[in-house]
Design an enzyme around this catalytic site. Sequence first.
Site, PDB file in Angstrom:
ATOM      1  N   THR A 117       0.312  -0.306   0.644  1.00 43.95           N
ATOM      2  CA  THR A 117       1.534  -1.042   0.923  1.00 43.95           C
ATOM      3  C   THR A 117       1.170  -2.381   1.560  1.00 43.95           C
ATOM      4  O   THR A 117       0.232  -2.462   2.355  1.00 43.95           O
ATOM      5  CB  THR A 117       2.461  -0.268   1.875  1.00 43.95           C
ATOM      6  OG1 THR A 117       1.775  -0.008   3.106  1.00 43.95           O
ATOM      7  CG2 THR A 117       2.876   1.057   1.254  1.00 43.95           C
ATOM      8  N   CYS A 118       1.900  -3.425   1.179  1.00 44.06           N
ATOM      9  CA  CYS A 118       1.736  -4.741   1.787  1.00 44.06           C
ATOM     10  C   CYS A 118       0.280  -5.209   1.729  1.00 44.06           C
ATOM     11  O   CYS A 118      -0.346  -5.163   0.679  1.00 44.06           O
ATOM     12  CB  CYS A 118       2.274  -4.694   3.223  1.00 44.06           C
ATOM     13  SG  CYS A 118       2.576  -6.308   3.976  1.00 44.06           S
ATOM     14  N   THR A 119      -0.275  -5.619   2.858  1.00 42.34           N
ATOM     15  CA  THR A 119      -1.637  -6.154   2.876  1.00 42.34           C
ATOM     16  C   THR A 119      -2.697  -5.063   2.861  1.00 42.34           C
ATOM     17  O   THR A 119      -3.889  -5.363   2.945  1.00 42.34           O
ATOM     18  CB  THR A 119      -1.854  -7.047   4.112  1.00 42.34           C
ATOM     19  OG1 THR A 119      -1.586  -6.294   5.298  1.00 42.34           O
ATOM     20  CG2 THR A 119      -0.943  -8.260   4.069  1.00 42.34           C
TER      21      THR A 119
END
Length: 323
Positions: free
Chosen positions: A100-102
């Site tokens: 998820t995300c970074t």
Amino acid sequence: MPAIGVVLFPNFQVMNLAPLTAFEIANLEVGHDFYAITFLSEVGGPIRTSIGMVIDTEPFAGRRFDTVIVVGALTVGPSAPGLIERLRETAATARRVAATCTGAFLLAEAGLLDGRRAATHWAHARELQRLHPSIKVDDDRIFIADGNVWTSAGMTAGIDLTLALVEDDLGATVSKGIAKKLVVYHRRTGGQSQFSALLELQPRSDRVQKVLAYAQSNLRNELSVDELAEAACLGPRQFSRIFREETGQSPAKAVENLRLDAARTMLEDGRHSLDTVAQETGFADRERMRRAFLRAFGQPPQVIRRNARHLNGSDAALAAVCD
């Protein structure tokens, strides 16, 4: 029971844990503990989030997981070599790997994204591409599944990712029930844009916000300045001036962006013909919509839908019918 290993590290952003609720509710939906979640870190023990919350974790210890999910952080920096090695070893035996995300940066450091398409938060997409040129980074996707590796955009897009993982395991009906309990739209397609026309406008007053909400709910209307001014209870000239001062756009330009936003979502959903999309979003006909798409995106609607279908693995036969 699919075992899910969630990889944590110091100063990760706690909102990345919110998407795990999809698995928790999935257990309730099917009536038994279908998913089992374990929080992992390099050596185990307490891991502090960026906001100060502490999560207890277990070491990897050579364990096997059906799905490994790596969380993200607000700031991106090199990861501990030991953590990357543990991640690489664990991912090798997992059915699926996700971030998820970074968290995509950790997958990239582990070499798990080499030659693949990947998504991450738009603010970090260029840096991910710069550091790892072998990855095909898309800065405008909600999530991407490339083989058994799944990545998502920032924060709330992780919910779309986990809903998609649940749908992959248990079907669309269960995923839809979870989305309803989470009070979110049934998961957005992976190809949907990270950007929103309403978010870009950011009006200051309730009056202009009300007008934008009216426009978004009535895209099939002409939405002339006179109609919008009436919704704002203002004269046309005064409304146009206030609207431009607050949004930086003319009413006509803002309405076109709202139409484009809605049309692109419908196209990426893949269930509607081009004529239907044009009518429902107020473009009136395909040609007018095509010209607007070329101005805004440099691509006609057919190409955007084809790209979304490719990313999402949609049925090619549906495209032939809709086109």
